[in-house]
Design a protein around this motif. Structure first.
Motif, PDB file in Angstrom:
ATOM      1  N   GLU A   1      -4.256 -10.789  -2.953  1.00  0.00           N
ATOM      2  CA  GLU A   1      -5.286 -10.638  -1.911  1.00  0.00           C
ATOM      3  C   GLU A   1      -6.481 -11.546  -2.203  1.00  0.00           C
ATOM      4  O   GLU A   1      -7.037 -12.170  -1.301  1.00  0.00           O
ATOM      5  CB  GLU A   1      -5.765  -9.188  -1.834  1.00  0.00           C
ATOM      6  CG  GLU A   1      -4.800  -8.260  -1.133  1.00  0.00           C
ATOM      7  CD  GLU A   1      -5.355  -6.858  -0.904  1.00  0.00           C
ATOM      8  OE1 GLU A   1      -4.802  -6.148  -0.066  1.00  0.00           O
ATOM      9  OE2 GLU A   1      -6.340  -6.472  -1.571  1.00  0.00           O
TER      10      GLU A   1
ATOM     11  N   GLU B   1      -9.273  -1.338   4.206  1.00  0.00           N
ATOM     12  CA  GLU B   1      -8.538  -2.550   4.611  1.00  0.00           C
ATOM     13  C   GLU B   1      -7.738  -2.298   5.890  1.00  0.00           C
ATOM     14  O   GLU B   1      -7.749  -3.118   6.808  1.00  0.00           O
ATOM     15  CB  GLU B   1      -7.600  -3.003   3.483  1.00  0.00           C
ATOM     16  CG  GLU B   1      -8.363  -3.643   2.333  1.00  0.00           C
ATOM     17  CD  GLU B   1      -7.493  -4.165   1.215  1.00  0.00           C
ATOM     18  OE1 GLU B   1      -7.999  -4.967   0.422  1.00  0.00           O
ATOM     19  OE2 GLU B   1      -6.308  -3.764   1.101  1.00  0.00           O
TER      20      GLU B   1
ATOM     21  N   HIS C   1      -0.945  -7.093  -6.498  1.00  0.00           N
ATOM     22  CA  HIS C   1      -1.428  -7.009  -5.116  1.00  0.00           C
ATOM     23  C   HIS C   1      -2.872  -7.535  -5.020  1.00  0.00           C
ATOM     24  O   HIS C   1      -3.194  -8.325  -4.127  1.00  0.00           O
ATOM     25  CB  HIS C   1      -1.347  -5.537  -4.688  1.00  0.00           C
ATOM     26  CG  HIS C   1      -1.856  -5.246  -3.324  1.00  0.00           C
ATOM     27  ND1 HIS C   1      -1.069  -5.335  -2.196  1.00  0.00           N
ATOM     28  CD2 HIS C   1      -3.083  -4.843  -2.886  1.00  0.00           C
ATOM     29  CE1 HIS C   1      -1.789  -4.999  -1.132  1.00  0.00           C
ATOM     30  NE2 HIS C   1      -3.017  -4.707  -1.515  1.00  0.00           N
TER      31      HIS C   1
ATOM     32  N   HIS D   1       0.831  -1.209   0.000  1.00  0.00           N
ATOM     33  CA  HIS D   1       0.000   0.000   0.000  1.00  0.00           C
ATOM     34  C   HIS D   1       0.869   1.265   0.000  1.00  0.00           C
ATOM     35  O   HIS D   1       0.614   2.205  -0.728  1.00  0.00           O
ATOM     36  CB  HIS D   1      -0.929   0.020   1.228  1.00  0.00           C
ATOM     37  CG  HIS D   1      -2.016  -1.020   1.198  1.00  0.00           C
ATOM     38  ND1 HIS D   1      -2.787  -1.310   2.298  1.00  0.00           N
ATOM     39  CD2 HIS D   1      -2.473  -1.830   0.206  1.00  0.00           C
ATOM     40  CE1 HIS D   1      -3.662  -2.251   1.983  1.00  0.00           C
ATOM     41  NE2 HIS D   1      -3.495  -2.595   0.725  1.00  0.00           N
TER      42      HIS D   1
HETATM   43 FE   FE2 Z   1      -4.733  -4.117  -0.268  1.00  0.00          FE
END
Ligand code: FE2
Ligand code: FE2
Length: 190
Positions: free
Chosen positions: A55, A119, A51, A16
């Motif tokens: 996830e 998140e 990413h 992130h």
């Molecule tokens: Fe994420």
């Protein structure tokens, strides 16, 4: 740099931060430097797709498994990913010299920032409470591995719900990476 012993939350937070740094750098590029804008946007897309795929393969299934309202949360996060993927596809197709490029990039930044906050403020703390440390570390290792073979381009037509996305992932990643190698796309990407 994330290490092998980082748990899944540390690994994903590291991603992130990397994407947010790229967002900040984008604002510093001159509006007339279309090539640099294209290169940075490609690096953002590559990182976000890898990413998101990781996830979807490991984080959200764990959320479904360990949180009582996990299905609802995972469905919402996956819907966010699908929307971002459509925006990234748009961004791939617009010339970086066009005014519209800024608008679409701005929309991507806004949506991704909101998703990241969601998140980090809700999902991660709840997962950290629900799982033991070894489970979180194991998920971290799986996410790191998944990122290495994940696709690097948005594929909005690919199914976003497991288990089908897992079947689409590896082959698509191979094709994406071969194309990147030939074109030199994402050379500066992490
Ligand atoms: Fe994420
Ligand atoms: Fe996400």
């Amino acid at each position: 740099m994330a290490t092998q012993d980082d748990d899944v939350i540390a690994v994903l937070k590291h991603d992130h931060r990397e994407v947010q740094e790229m967002f900040a750098r984008f604002g510093e590029i001159s509006a007339t430097d279309a090539q640099e804008r294209r290169e940075l946007a490609d690096a953002v897309i590559i990182e976000l797709v890898r990413h998101a795929v990781a996830e979807e393969q490991y984080l959200y299934p764990a959320v479904r498994r360990y949180l009582p309202d996990g299905d609802e949360i995972a469905d919402k996060e996956i819907a966010d990913h699908a929307a971002a993927e459509r925006t990234m596809k748009e961004l791939e197709e617009i010339d970086a010299g066009e005014k519209q490029f800024d608008d679409v990039f701005g929309r991507l930044v806004f949506d991704v920032q909101r998703h990241v906050h969601d998140e980090e403020d809700n999902l991660f703390p709840r997962l950290a409470t629900a799982c033991d440390a070894e489970t979180l570390r194991d998920l971290g290792r799986k996410v790191e591995r998944a990122k290495r073979i994940a696709p690097t381009r948005p594929h909005p037509v690919a199914p976003d719900k497991p288990p089908l996305n897992r079947l689409v992932g590896p082959g698509t990643g191979l094709v994406d990476r071969a194309r990147d190698l030939i074109s030199g796309r994402g050379k500066g990407a992490p």
